[in-house]
Motif scaffolding. Structure first.
Motif, PDB file in Angstrom:
ATOM      1  N   GLU A 175       4.479   6.843  -2.162  1.00 20.02           N
ATOM      2  CA  GLU A 175       3.542   6.352  -1.145  1.00 20.02           C
ATOM      3  C   GLU A 175       2.219   7.120  -1.234  1.00 20.02           C
ATOM      4  N   ARG A 183       0.348   6.000  -4.284  1.00 15.65           N
ATOM      5  CA  ARG A 183      -0.208   4.664  -4.087  1.00 15.65           C
ATOM      6  C   ARG A 183      -1.457   4.741  -3.202  1.00 15.65           C
ATOM      7  N   LEU A 184      -1.362   5.556  -2.155  1.00 15.08           N
ATOM      8  CA  LEU A 184      -2.515   5.708  -1.256  1.00 15.08           C
ATOM      9  C   LEU A 184      -3.715   6.306  -1.992  1.00 15.08           C
ATOM     10  N   TRP A 220      -5.203   3.671  -4.392  1.00 15.09           N
ATOM     11  CA  TRP A 220      -5.950   2.585  -3.754  1.00 15.09           C
ATOM     12  C   TRP A 220      -7.193   3.073  -3.027  1.00 15.09           C
ATOM     13  N   MET A 221      -7.115   4.285  -2.507  1.00 13.67           N
ATOM     14  CA  MET A 221      -8.326   4.810  -1.858  1.00 13.67           C
ATOM     15  C   MET A 221      -9.395   5.104  -2.906  1.00 13.67           C
ATOM     16  N   PRO A 249       2.804   1.566   8.444  1.00 15.96           N
ATOM     17  CA  PRO A 249       3.995   2.407   8.250  1.00 15.96           C
ATOM     18  C   PRO A 249       3.787   3.645   7.371  1.00 15.96           C
ATOM     19  N   VAL A 250       2.587   3.873   6.842  1.00 18.28           N
ATOM     20  CA  VAL A 250       2.416   5.036   5.954  1.00 18.28           C
ATOM     21  C   VAL A 250       2.356   6.339   6.761  1.00 18.28           C
ATOM     22  N   TYR A 284      -1.792   9.931   4.546  1.00 19.30           N
ATOM     23  CA  TYR A 284      -2.988   9.093   4.646  1.00 19.30           C
ATOM     24  C   TYR A 284      -4.254   9.957   4.588  1.00 19.30           C
TER      25      TYR A 284
END
Lengths: 315, 305
Positions: free
Chosen positions: B3, B6-7, B10-11, B102-103, B108
């Motif tokens: 997760e 992935r964050l 994508w960021m 849900p992250v 985050y």
């Protein structure tokens, strides 16, 4: 519980700063799967607090709530996997330097665990369904209504089972609002989506909601279908094409309420009894007056309901 | 962990998509460090004096300085990337959307910082590092670069933990930008980023131990340039790792505390109350500001303490 998409039992929420106030005071209700559930009430009634609690953004002080079968306090992460959210400040809440498509892609893949290909397909599908043709335009260049449309798409793109929308039709023009309503109805019908929305738009509530709740100062004053709420207006409505004040019409037989503006809406128990007296009023007698008699609308019921809470029969 | 990656991915994609949309700004952003690093090549010999060489243990003062200077932009994004992001999310209301996702919220905010640092490294800092490596070509080794960059990356991770704490402070106090000035000066002068600690008074070296980044910068210089270190090398590694663990735990605790408080009170009213002279004071707003806030956020939660 099996059919319930949202179950709320005795939720209380109190704030103390800057002024102590009760936001929710023992709210209980059930939303069945595949229903559109409207939250109505005046500003500060507790609608947004309730939406925030159900979206796991706020903790209740007392009571319990379940969304998609999960406890909003103990199983917050499972609730978050099941919901879509479009909040109150929504039309500002995206990346202005990205296109609508890039925004949808980013939010769904990065934050909602959607595969990229699926997100791309779903964005196209949503845009088509909602009649939105500006996926490749920069978010900043969209109008307020178009931005709101993107935010609505964002709340749906990951295929949630329950969606919370805080005033979704805000900024939408009537045609766009209708397209959104039709699309939501389709999702509800075909995919069993459950939608909970706050609104001040009575037309929207009447058109879209199977059930609704009326909140006032954190208390539930009504739960049921919009038609039933409308009946609480029970009176007939006489619309007069000019302004009449409360003291001018107080002798009208069966008068239960009045809304004055450029025209006046008089709520009476029996229009046939009230009309002759009305036409004899000094302001109307012997003049050409346009009158209309009709049943109450949901909006009338809302005004009467809200006014009744202010301990007055006159709305 | 997937997760988190992935964050970050994508960021980073989002940041690049935003940057590439405005070509003029992007081109200038890339050209600027290239021009400054080229200018540096010409100026370096003027600074490389014998006195300096004997103090820092290397004649490559230009490379020594560049390795420190390149940390300035990382310092900025690591400390303030998350904080700025939350400031913006609070203003636009995006915070409700991101916090109802849900992250993990810690992942985050950490991803916001790391992705900013990655973009900064690729687009803006690479020329400075390239010039530093060029100037140090004489003493450069692969293992030196590997160790040096490990220390460098660890420093950024240490900084990002402070960044997470500052992000939490932004949620609590809304505007903490003046803290930046204080930490900015402290980080630039007490870490030897610009002026080598070896030539500064002893008390500055003592103070530098408590400033995250000191060990990271010193170690990366040591491995890349074979410069002398301010403290023994094992001690600096241990200090760096301890800072990472200590600040990591602190940021997790602080962020967890603020997150739970936010769920209790609503994001606009997440504040801590201090008792002062027997009277409670809200730290962030005057009554007038509170009233204005009520007007702007009429349906937002109010504080419950």
């Amino acid at each position: 519980m099996e059919e319930a998409a949202v179950e709320v039992d005795g939720i209380k929420k109190r704030y103390t700063v800057p002024v102590p106030s009760t936001a929710l005071d023992g709210v209980s209700f059930t939303v069945r799967r595949g229903e559109v559930f409207g939250l109505l009430g005046e500003n500060g009634a507790g609608k947004s607090t309730l939406i925030r609690i159900l979206s796991t953004l706020l903790l209740p002080d007392e009571g319990e709530a379940w969304v998609a079968g999960h406890d909003v306090v103990k199983e917050a992460s499972l609730v978050r996997r099941s919901i879509g959210y479009a909040g109150q400040d929504s039309e500002k809440s995206a990346y202005w330097r990205l296109t609508a498509r890039q925004n949808l892609l980013y939010f769904s893949v990065a934050l909602r665990h959607v595969r990229r290909e699926e997100a791309e397909e779903r964005a196209e599908e949503l845009a088509k369904g909602l009649g939105f043709s500006k996926l490749d335009r920069e978010f900043s260049s969209l109008s307020g209504g178009e931005k709101q449309m993107v935010i609505i798409m964002r709340s749906l793109i990951h295929g949630p089972s329950v969606v919370f929308m805080d005033e979704p039709s805000k900024s939408l023009d009537p045609l766009a609002a209708r397209r959104v309503r039709e699309y939501i109805k389709r999702l509800v019908r075909e995919e069993g989506l459950t939608v909970m929305l706050t609104t001040h738009n009575m037309e929207e509530a009447e058109d879209l909601c199977n059930q609704m709740i009326f909140l006032e100062r954190g208390r539930v004053l009504f739960v049921g279908p919009p038609a039933e709420f409308k009946e609480m207006g029970e009176a007939e409505v006489i619309t007069v094409d000019r302004r009449l004040d409360e003291d001018e019409v107080q002798l009208l037989p069966g008068l239960v309420g009045i809304r004055s503006g450029a025209s006046t809406r008089l709520f009476v128990k029996n229009a046939a009894e009230a009309l002759p007296v009305l036409l004899q009023l000094p302001k109307l007698a012997g003049k050409a007056v346009k009158l209309r008699v009709e049943g109450p609308t949901l909006e009338d019921a809302y005004f009467r309901f809200a006014a009744g809470l202010r301990e007055s029969q006159v709305v | 962990m997937s997760e988190f990656f992935r964050l970050v991915g994508w960021m980073t994609w989002r940041r690049l998509a935003e940057l590439f949309r405005y070509r003029m700004n992007l081109v200038w952003g890339v050209l600027s460090p290239l021009m400054w690093s080229a200018a540096f090549l010409l100026l370096v010999p003027l600074y490389s004096t014998m006195e300096m060489s004997s103090a820092i243990g290397t004649a490559d003062y230009g490379a020594y300085l560049l390795l420190g200077l390149s940390m300035i932009s990382f310092q900025s994004v690591a400390l303030w990337g998350g904080s700025n992001n939350f400031n913006w999310e609070l203003t636009t209301g995006l915070i409700d959307y991101s916090f109802s996702s849900p992250v993990s919220k810690y992942a985050y905010v950490e991803s916001v910082i790391i992705s900013d640092a990655l973009v900064s490294l690729v687009l803006y800092d690479a020329p400075f590092l390239a010039v530093a490596f060029y100037l140090a070509a004489r003493v450069l080794s692969l293992s030196g670069i590997a160790y040096g960059m490990t220390a460098y990356v660890l420093s950024i991770l240490v900084l990002s933990q402070i960044g997470v704490t500052f992000s939490a402070l932004t949620l609590l106090y809304k505007n903490v930008s003046n803290l930046f000035e204080f930490f900015n000066m402290a980080f630039q002068f007490l870490t030897g980023m610009i002026i080598p600690l070896q030539v500064l008074p002893g008390f500055v070296r003592v103070a530098s131990v408590f400033v995250p980044l000191t060990f990271g910068i010193d170690l990366s210089r040591h491995y890349v340039l074979s410069s002398s270190t301010v403290f023994p090398v094992p001690l600096e590694w241990a200090g760096l790792l301890l800072q990472l663990i200590g600040l990591g735990l602190t940021s997790l605790l602080v962020f967890g505390f603020v997150e739970s408080r936010a769920r209790k009170n609503g994001f606009q009213y997440v504040r801590v109350r201090l008792a002062r002279r027997g009277q409670a004071h809200w730290l962030t707003r005057s009554p007038r500001e509170s009233a204005l806030e009520q007007r702007d956020w009429p349906n937002e939660g109010k504080h419950t303490d």
